[in-house]
Scaffold this active site. Structure first.
Site, PDB file in Angstrom:
ATOM      1  N   TRP A 103       0.828  -1.214   0.000  1.00 48.25           N
ATOM      2  CA  TRP A 103       0.000   0.000   0.000  1.00 48.25           C
ATOM      3  C   TRP A 103       0.855   1.254   0.000  1.00 48.25           C
ATOM      4  O   TRP A 103       0.528   2.237  -0.653  1.00 48.25           O
ATOM      5  CB  TRP A 103      -0.995  -0.016   1.159  1.00 48.25           C
ATOM      6  CG  TRP A 103      -2.090  -1.002   0.914  1.00 48.25           C
ATOM      7  CD1 TRP A 103      -2.350  -2.144   1.625  1.00 48.25           C
ATOM      8  CD2 TRP A 103      -3.074  -0.981  -0.145  1.00 48.25           C
ATOM      9  NE1 TRP A 103      -3.432  -2.810   1.080  1.00 48.25           N
ATOM     10  CE2 TRP A 103      -3.889  -2.127   0.009  1.00 48.25           C
ATOM     11  CE3 TRP A 103      -3.338  -0.106  -1.196  1.00 48.25           C
ATOM     12  CZ2 TRP A 103      -4.951  -2.416  -0.865  1.00 48.25           C
ATOM     13  CZ3 TRP A 103      -4.393  -0.391  -2.081  1.00 48.25           C
ATOM     14  CH2 TRP A 103      -5.177  -1.537  -1.905  1.00 48.25           C
ATOM     15  N   ASP A 173      -1.820   6.576   6.324  1.00 46.12           N
ATOM     16  CA  ASP A 173      -2.899   5.733   5.821  1.00 46.12           C
ATOM     17  C   ASP A 173      -3.220   4.714   6.919  1.00 46.12           C
ATOM     18  O   ASP A 173      -2.411   3.839   7.222  1.00 46.12           O
ATOM     19  CB  ASP A 173      -2.414   5.026   4.544  1.00 46.12           C
ATOM     20  CG  ASP A 173      -3.446   4.060   3.972  1.00 46.12           C
ATOM     21  OD1 ASP A 173      -4.537   3.917   4.563  1.00 46.12           O
ATOM     22  OD2 ASP A 173      -3.150   3.441   2.919  1.00 46.12           O
ATOM     23  N   LYS A 197     -12.702  -1.690   6.289  1.00 43.44           N
ATOM     24  CA  LYS A 197     -11.976  -2.680   7.088  1.00 43.44           C
ATOM     25  C   LYS A 197     -12.338  -2.576   8.565  1.00 43.44           C
ATOM     26  O   LYS A 197     -12.706  -3.567   9.178  1.00 43.44           O
ATOM     27  CB  LYS A 197     -10.474  -2.542   6.871  1.00 43.44           C
ATOM     28  CG  LYS A 197     -10.081  -3.139   5.524  1.00 43.44           C
ATOM     29  CD  LYS A 197      -8.935  -2.452   4.853  1.00 43.44           C
ATOM     30  CE  LYS A 197      -8.797  -2.973   3.421  1.00 43.44           C
ATOM     31  NZ  LYS A 197      -8.024  -2.072   2.595  1.00 43.44           N
TER      32      LYS A 197
HETATM   33  C1  LIG Z   1      -7.506  -1.489   1.574  1.00 46.18           C
HETATM   34  C2  LIG Z   1      -6.440  -0.486   1.692  1.00 46.18           C
HETATM   35  C3  LIG Z   1      -6.353   0.609   0.821  1.00 46.18           C
HETATM   36  C4  LIG Z   1      -7.275   0.787  -0.362  1.00 46.18           C
HETATM   37  O1  LIG Z   1      -8.512   1.217   0.036  1.00 46.18           O
HETATM   38  P1  LIG Z   1      -9.665   1.563  -1.051  1.00 46.18           P
HETATM   39  O2  LIG Z   1     -10.708   2.150  -0.155  1.00 46.18           O
HETATM   40  O3  LIG Z   1     -10.057   0.275  -1.697  1.00 46.18           O
HETATM   41  O4  LIG Z   1      -9.122   2.523  -2.019  1.00 46.18           O
HETATM   42  C5  LIG Z   1      -5.355   1.529   1.024  1.00 46.18           C
HETATM   43  N1  LIG Z   1      -4.483   1.404   2.042  1.00 46.18           N
HETATM   44  C6  LIG Z   1      -4.527   0.362   2.890  1.00 46.18           C
HETATM   45  C7  LIG Z   1      -3.533   0.267   4.002  1.00 46.18           C
HETATM   46  C8  LIG Z   1      -5.514  -0.615   2.744  1.00 46.18           C
HETATM   47  O5  LIG Z   1      -5.565  -1.647   3.591  1.00 46.18           O
END
Ligand SMILES: *Cc1c(COP(=O)(O)O)cnc(C)c1O
Length: 362
Positions: A103, A173, A197
């Site tokens: 990511w 993030d 998540k």
């Molecule tokens: C799932 C995830 C993303 C992507 O998220 P989207 O909402 O599908 O764009 C980005 N960063 C991390 C750490 C993730 O686990």
């Protein structure tokens, strides 16, 4: 009602049963309005009070820090990969990216399309099995910000301690570990997370940031991508994903009932320990992927002696009602995503299965 699966999906992922049941109870008719929350105007008082309540709950969980604002945006965390540099990476400045896995790489790739990017640290040499320690982070002069990925969902690593970037804003993030433990928001200029998540269903992205960063006038970018547009319109510039935000509000309420971030943090520590102990106590039958000190509380990645054994594990577990244990296609192996809403009982059942599988195949 049919039995709920042992859901270890990486995202979208398990939601608390209480949240689903409360939503079900007011699904067709929301609070005496004669309609569902999805069918009403986002400009009306009923929806707006849900919207504002969700924002207030986010800030309350963070200890009501002064100077921070909450946005509910669309396009997922992936869109933030682009909008962060679009809004905050001014020309003449550069942005540091801490390269910790899949990511982080995606985030840096987008920023490079916008401006000047440097690697502030990388654990690629260790195959992304660990997070860098705070002292490894190189914050260069003239940095607009430094970006980290709090939890690498695919590799199964998580920062135990966040770096101190001084006066340079730290951006993180937190898509796969937001609100999994206490969070000192004051360390960060901006954090963001796709909801699917740890916060609710897909469709909404949470941004919490210092007002000063969101209020900047980035006049050269389209209106809908500007943070100040959403800040000045209370995330109601255009139609928000109202049902997703309603679900996030329900999930935040549930988090309060778990004892807030302290309470959920203690539960998550205990849940993760159950699983890591099973891996470490298997006499080498199971091997954890992440190095100690960087092990994720949310995504537990592990390997078996051969890919055939891993395939057999995935297949047998599925037949027994375990869902989502196959590792990400890019790294293989196995992964149990044990987000906030995954009940301890699911992990206990998995640990039992792991013991049994090891006995039969060891
Ligand atoms: C799932 C995830 C993303 C992507 O998220 P989207 O909402 O599908 O764009 C980005 N960063 C991390 C750490 C993730 O686990």
């Amino acid at each position: 009602m049919s039995k709920r699966a042992y859901n270890f999906n990486a995202g979208p992922a398990a939601l608390p049963l209480e949240v689903l049941e409360r939503a079900q109870a007011e699904f067709v008719e929301f609070q005496g309005t004669g309609m569902s929350i999805m069918e009403m105007s986002h400009r009306g008082a009923v929806y707006e009070s849900v919207h504002n309540e969700a924002q207030e709950r986010v800030l309350k969980l963070l200890g009501n820090p002064s100077g921070y604002k909450v946005l509910f945006l669309q396009g997922g965390a992936s869109t933030q990969f682009a909008t962060i540099p679009m809004n905050l990476l001014e020309s003449g400045k550069k942005a540091g990216y801490v390269m910790t896995g899949s990511w982080a790489s995606k985030a840096a790739k987008e920023a490079k399309l916008i401006g000047d990017v440097y690697t502030a640290a990388s654990t690629e040499g260790d195959k992304f099995t660990r997070m860098p320690s705070p002292s490894e982070i190189d914050v260069q002069e003239n940095s607009a910000y430094v970006h980290i990925t709090s939890n690498e969902t695919i590799e199964g690593t998580q920062f135990a301690e966040y770096p101190d970037t001084g006066s340079v804003p730290l951006i993180a993030d937190l898509s796969s570990d937001i609100f999994c433990r206490p969070l000192d928001i004051e360390k960060f200029g901006l954090i963001y997370a796709g909801a699917q998540k740890n916060l609710g269903p897909s469709g909404v992205t949470l941004v919490v940031a210092r007002e000063e960063l969101l209020a900047r006038e980035a006049k050269n970018i389209p209106t809908v991508f500007r943070y100040d547009t959403h800040l000045s319109n209370n995330s109601l510039y255009n139609t928000p994903p109202s049902f997703s935000i309603y679900m996030v509000n329900q999930t935040l309420r549930w988090l309060e009932e778990q004892g807030g971030l302290e309470g959920i943090g203690a539960k998550n520590e205990a849940k993760a320990k159950l699983l890591y102990d099973a891996i470490d106590g298997s006499g080498g039958f199971y091997r954890g992927v992440a190095q100690e000190g960087s092990r994720s509380l949310m995504n537990v990645t592990f390997r078996l002696g051969s890919e055939d054994l891993e395939k057999a594990f995935a297949k047998e577990s599925e037949q027994l009602g375990f869902v989502g244990l196959k590792g990400h296609r890019s790294v293989g192996g196995l992964r149990a995503s044990i987000y906030n809403a995954v009940p301890r009982a699911s992990i206990e059942a998995l640990v039992d299965f792991m013991g049994d599988f090891a006995k039969r195949n060891g």
